[in-house]
Design an enzyme around this catalytic site. Structure first.
Site, PDB file in Angstrom:
ATOM      1  N   TYR A   1      41.978 -12.467  11.173  1.00 26.56           N
ATOM      2  CA  TYR A   1      42.950 -13.486  10.755  1.00 26.56           C
ATOM      3  C   TYR A   1      42.745 -14.752  11.578  1.00 26.56           C
ATOM      4  O   TYR A   1      43.095 -14.807  12.764  1.00 26.56           O
ATOM      5  CB  TYR A   1      44.375 -12.972  10.921  1.00 26.56           C
ATOM      6  CG  TYR A   1      44.712 -11.747  10.095  1.00 26.56           C
ATOM      7  CD1 TYR A   1      43.947 -11.383   8.994  1.00 26.56           C
ATOM      8  CD2 TYR A   1      45.807 -10.946  10.420  1.00 26.56           C
ATOM      9  CE1 TYR A   1      44.252 -10.264   8.242  1.00 26.56           C
ATOM     10  CE2 TYR A   1      46.121  -9.823   9.668  1.00 26.56           C
ATOM     11  CZ  TYR A   1      45.337  -9.479   8.592  1.00 26.56           C
ATOM     12  OH  TYR A   1      45.655  -8.356   7.851  1.00 26.56           O
TER      13      TYR A   1
ATOM     14  N   PRO B   1      54.023  -6.546   0.367  1.00 26.73           N
ATOM     15  CA  PRO B   1      55.116  -5.908  -0.378  1.00 26.73           C
ATOM     16  C   PRO B   1      55.837  -6.854  -1.324  1.00 26.73           C
ATOM     17  O   PRO B   1      56.605  -6.404  -2.171  1.00 26.73           O
ATOM     18  CB  PRO B   1      56.053  -5.413   0.731  1.00 26.73           C
ATOM     19  CG  PRO B   1      55.834  -6.394   1.844  1.00 26.73           C
ATOM     20  CD  PRO B   1      54.363  -6.705   1.800  1.00 26.73           C
ATOM     21  N   LEU B   2      55.570  -8.147  -1.187  1.00 20.90           N
ATOM     22  CA  LEU B   2      56.183  -9.140  -2.076  1.00 20.90           C
ATOM     23  C   LEU B   2      55.175  -9.675  -3.095  1.00 20.90           C
ATOM     24  O   LEU B   2      55.337 -10.764  -3.645  1.00 20.90           O
ATOM     25  CB  LEU B   2      56.772 -10.296  -1.259  1.00 20.90           C
ATOM     26  CG  LEU B   2      57.801  -9.892  -0.194  1.00 20.90           C
ATOM     27  CD1 LEU B   2      58.308 -11.105   0.563  1.00 20.90           C
ATOM     28  CD2 LEU B   2      58.953  -9.123  -0.828  1.00 20.90           C
TER      29      LEU B   2
ATOM     30  N   ARG C   1      52.129 -10.740  -2.659  1.00 17.01           N
ATOM     31  CA  ARG C   1      51.473 -11.953  -2.145  1.00 17.01           C
ATOM     32  C   ARG C   1      52.277 -13.207  -2.479  1.00 17.01           C
ATOM     33  O   ARG C   1      51.728 -14.259  -2.794  1.00 17.01           O
ATOM     34  CB  ARG C   1      50.040 -12.072  -2.664  1.00 17.01           C
ATOM     35  CG  ARG C   1      49.162 -10.897  -2.282  1.00 17.01           C
ATOM     36  CD  ARG C   1      47.698 -11.166  -2.526  1.00 17.01           C
ATOM     37  NE  ARG C   1      46.906  -9.970  -2.279  1.00 17.01           N
ATOM     38  CZ  ARG C   1      46.511  -9.539  -1.084  1.00 17.01           C
ATOM     39  NH1 ARG C   1      46.853 -10.210  -0.011  1.00 17.01           N
ATOM     40  NH2 ARG C   1      45.800  -8.434  -0.958  1.00 17.01           N
TER      41      ARG C   1
END
Length: 330
Positions: free
Chosen positions: A59, A206-207, A209
């Site tokens: 990241y 969980p949303l 993306r």
């Protein structure tokens, strides 16, 4: 904040974790990365009881781990820290996956240095390297546990066979995989396997993306630097179809006095006590919104209504590009 046990480790971690990727990488443009706001969000996470933080060495090519180190310097004992290894970058900025034993020690030492910590709580292989036996990868990871540099081991985006083979070498504490109202393929076999073996399920994206947040209503909503602009689900044609499902979820959530994002997280939590979603955010506003989802209890009727919405609205497009899909669930 509610707390859940991670697999068989006995560790109590927040039912809602924090995905830190977006603070340094992938979502938005480079101008959206605000270190001051990100650090304030990390501080607020601890104040809100969110003690499970997820990062990876890729990241921002290490930048995210360095960012977290600024909070860990004084709050290390408050955080259950997870990071990952495996993606390596070439000079042209393209990446490839390396799960070789020779590389793992090098990757771990680099992460420890960037994070400025003595031990990593949960260390994942970011994917399964199909050129290296998973036994060799996990065996090398197990050596890090013996050396006291890592406490628990995890897999990310592993298939059933790899999970079983890995578990035979060393106990696996968690499987991290994409799981949401938009991505449910693990419900076929993978979730049954992790439950049989006592492995916790950490749900990333969980949303969807960001689909559940309502912030994305067209491709124009995304910066050209945002990696989602190249994902099939966000391409023209597919996105418009997927927003129909989002609109239906938003309408249902509004009836309950919550947001669609909160509904999405509450739905995941209702799928089992072994599931821990790690929604990512780089802003305090959304962190608080996500955190309160742990207190939302959905009834059987609510879950049935959500299931009906999902049956009525198919998801259009794969979750990754064709190349990315070759790396998951293997």
């Amino acid at each position: 904040m509610q707390y859940r046990k991670l697999g068989k480790t006995g560790e109590s971690i927040s039912a809602i974790g924090l995905g830190c990727m977006g603070m340094s990488y992938a979502y938005g443009s480079s101008q959206d990365f605000n270190e001051q706001e990100s650090l304030a969000t990390l501080e607020l996470a601890l104040e809100s009881g969110i003690n499970f933080w997820d990062t990876a060495d890729m990241y921002g090519q290490g930048a995210n781990e360095i960012l977290l180190s600024k909070i860990l310097a004084t709050r290390r004992d408050k955080v259950f820290l997870a990071t990952k290894f495996g993606f390596r970058f070439k000079e042209d900025n393209t990446n490839y996956f390396d799960g070789s034993p020779q590389y793992i020690k090098q990757a771990c030492e680099a992460s420890l240095k960037r994070l400025n910590v003595d031990v990593i709580d949960l260390y994942y292989t970011h994917r399964i390297d199909d050129t290296v036996p998973v036994e060799d990868t996990v065996g090398a990871m197990a050596e890090l546990v013996k050396e006291g540099k890592v406490r628990y081991l995890g897999l990310s985006e592993a298939g059933v066979d790899s999970i079983r083979r890995a578990q035979a070498v060393h106990p696996i504490a968690a499987l991290q995989t994409e799981y949401s109202l938009f991505t449910r393929d693990i419900e076929d076999e993978i979730l049954a396997t992790t439950r049989e073996l006592g492995i916790g399920l950490v749900a990333y994206s969980p949303l969807g993306r960001g689909l559940s947040t309502g912030a994305i209503n067209s491709q124009a909503s995304l910066s050209k630097e945002d990696f989602r602009i190249n994902l099939p689900r966000f391409r023209e044609g597919n996105l418009e179809q997927n927003l129909r499902m989002v609109n239906a979820l938003e309408a249902f959530a509004k009836e309950k006095g919550i947001t669609a994002a909160q509904l999405s997280l509450a739905w995941l939590l209702a799928q089992g006590d072994d599931i821990i979603p790690i929604p990512g955010t780089k802003r305090r506003k959304y962190l608080l919104e996500n955190a309160t989802a742990a207190d939302i209890n959905l009834s059987a009727a609510d879950l049935a209504a959500i299931e009906q919405i999902l049956q009525q609205h198919a998801v259009f497009g794969l979750r990754y590009t064709e190349g990315g899909m070759k790396l998951v669930n293997r």
